[in-house]
Motif scaffolding. Structure first.
Motif, mmCIF file in Angstrom:
data_model
loop_
_atom_site.group_PDB
_atom_site.id
_atom_site.type_symbol
_atom_site.label_atom_id
_atom_site.label_comp_id
_atom_site.label_asym_id
_atom_site.label_seq_id
_atom_site.Cartn_x
_atom_site.Cartn_y
_atom_site.Cartn_z
ATOM 1 N N SER A 86 0.853 -1.199 0.000
ATOM 2 C CA SER A 86 0.000 0.000 0.000
ATOM 3 C C SER A 86 0.881 1.237 0.000
ATOM 4 N N GLY A 87 0.353 2.321 -0.523
ATOM 5 C CA GLY A 87 1.100 3.580 -0.545
ATOM 6 C C GLY A 87 2.237 3.585 -1.547
ATOM 7 N N SER A 88 2.104 2.834 -2.616
ATOM 8 C CA SER A 88 3.150 2.804 -3.631
ATOM 9 C C SER A 88 2.997 3.998 -4.559
ATOM 10 N N THR A 94 11.717 8.535 -12.069
ATOM 11 C CA THR A 94 12.187 7.147 -12.244
ATOM 12 C C THR A 94 12.343 6.433 -10.907
ATOM 13 N N ASP A 95 11.791 7.016 -9.826
ATOM 14 C CA ASP A 95 11.849 6.380 -8.506
ATOM 15 C C ASP A 95 10.524 5.707 -8.189
ATOM 16 N N LEU A 96 10.568 4.377 -8.054
ATOM 17 C CA LEU A 96 9.389 3.609 -7.692
ATOM 18 C C LEU A 96 9.460 3.336 -6.191
ATOM 19 N N ILE A 155 4.712 -0.891 2.139
ATOM 20 C CA ILE A 155 4.337 -2.162 2.761
ATOM 21 C C ILE A 155 3.539 -1.852 4.023
ATOM 22 N N GLU A 156 2.327 -2.408 4.112
ATOM 23 C CA GLU A 156 1.464 -2.202 5.266
ATOM 24 C C GLU A 156 2.225 -2.596 6.543
ATOM 25 N N ASN A 157 2.223 -1.702 7.524
ATOM 26 C CA ASN A 157 2.900 -1.918 8.808
ATOM 27 C C ASN A 157 4.384 -2.244 8.641
ATOM 28 N N GLY A 158 4.999 -1.732 7.572
ATOM 29 C CA GLY A 158 6.416 -1.990 7.335
ATOM 30 C C GLY A 158 7.103 -0.764 6.795
ATOM 31 N N THR A 159 8.325 -0.932 6.385
ATOM 32 C CA THR A 159 9.120 0.172 5.854
ATOM 33 C C THR A 159 9.028 0.172 4.332
ATOM 34 N N SER A 160 8.737 1.336 3.761
ATOM 35 C CA SER A 160 8.667 1.459 2.305
ATOM 36 C C SER A 160 10.053 1.289 1.710
ATOM 37 N N GLU A 161 10.073 0.857 0.469
ATOM 38 C CA GLU A 161 11.321 0.655 -0.242
ATOM 39 C C GLU A 161 11.258 1.445 -1.540
ATOM 40 N N THR A 162 12.300 2.234 -1.822
ATOM 41 C CA THR A 162 12.357 3.026 -3.041
ATOM 42 C C THR A 162 13.410 2.431 -3.975
ATOM 43 N N ILE A 163 13.011 2.274 -5.240
ATOM 44 C CA ILE A 163 13.896 1.668 -6.233
ATOM 45 C C ILE A 163 14.108 2.657 -7.363
ATOM 46 N N ASP A 164 15.385 2.896 -7.711
ATOM 47 C CA ASP A 164 15.731 3.795 -8.805
ATOM 48 C C ASP A 164 15.651 3.011 -10.114
ATOM 49 N N LEU A 165 14.729 3.379 -10.983
ATOM 50 C CA LEU A 165 14.522 2.683 -12.256
ATOM 51 C C LEU A 165 15.215 3.389 -13.424
ATOM 52 N N SER A 166 16.045 4.399 -13.143
ATOM 53 C CA SER A 166 16.655 5.188 -14.236
ATOM 54 C C SER A 166 17.533 4.336 -15.149
ATOM 55 N N SER A 167 18.082 3.240 -14.665
ATOM 56 C CA SER A 167 18.927 2.406 -15.523
ATOM 57 C C SER A 167 18.107 1.681 -16.590
#
Length: 116
Positions: A89-91, A96-98, A102-114
């Protein structure tokens, strides 16, 4: 004292025994070749009679029960909490940053520029 042993005799003369001839080192190594254990400076023993190699048991899992062939079982139920029911949730995608939320967790950011 040192390598001399003094033996005191009651109402008699003491006697000294030189033990230096017994001093030495035995730093032999062991080696194993196949089933034969060998001492560096001689002597060996065949270990074959002590190896039965017949423990060919298999593990099985039935439901939450782990079993060993010809042996016991363990109920794994107490170790299964089955409470990890988080949702994504909350994506978001910004540039280029995805960011994956994650519900009740830490969000993760991924650089898609490559991938551009």
């Amino acid at each position: 004292t040192g390598t001399t042993l003094q033996i005191d005799i009651e109402n008699g003369s003491s006697a000294n025994v030189d033990l230096s001839a017994l001093v030495g080192t035995d730093d032999q190594g062991l080696s194993l070749s196949g089933n034969t254990l060998t001492l560096e400076d001689g002597g060996s023993v065949d270990l074959t009679p002590y190896l039965d190699n017949t423990d060919d048991q298999n593990l099985t899992l039935s439901g939450n029960t782990l079993g060993i062939e010809d042996g016991n079982t363990v109920d794994l139920t107490p170790y299964l909490d089955n409470t990890d029911d988080q949702n994504i949730s909350g994506s978001s995608l910004v540039g280029t940053d995805l960011t994956i939320g994650i519900e009740n967790g830490t969000s993760e950011t991924i650089d898609l520029s490559s991938l551009v």
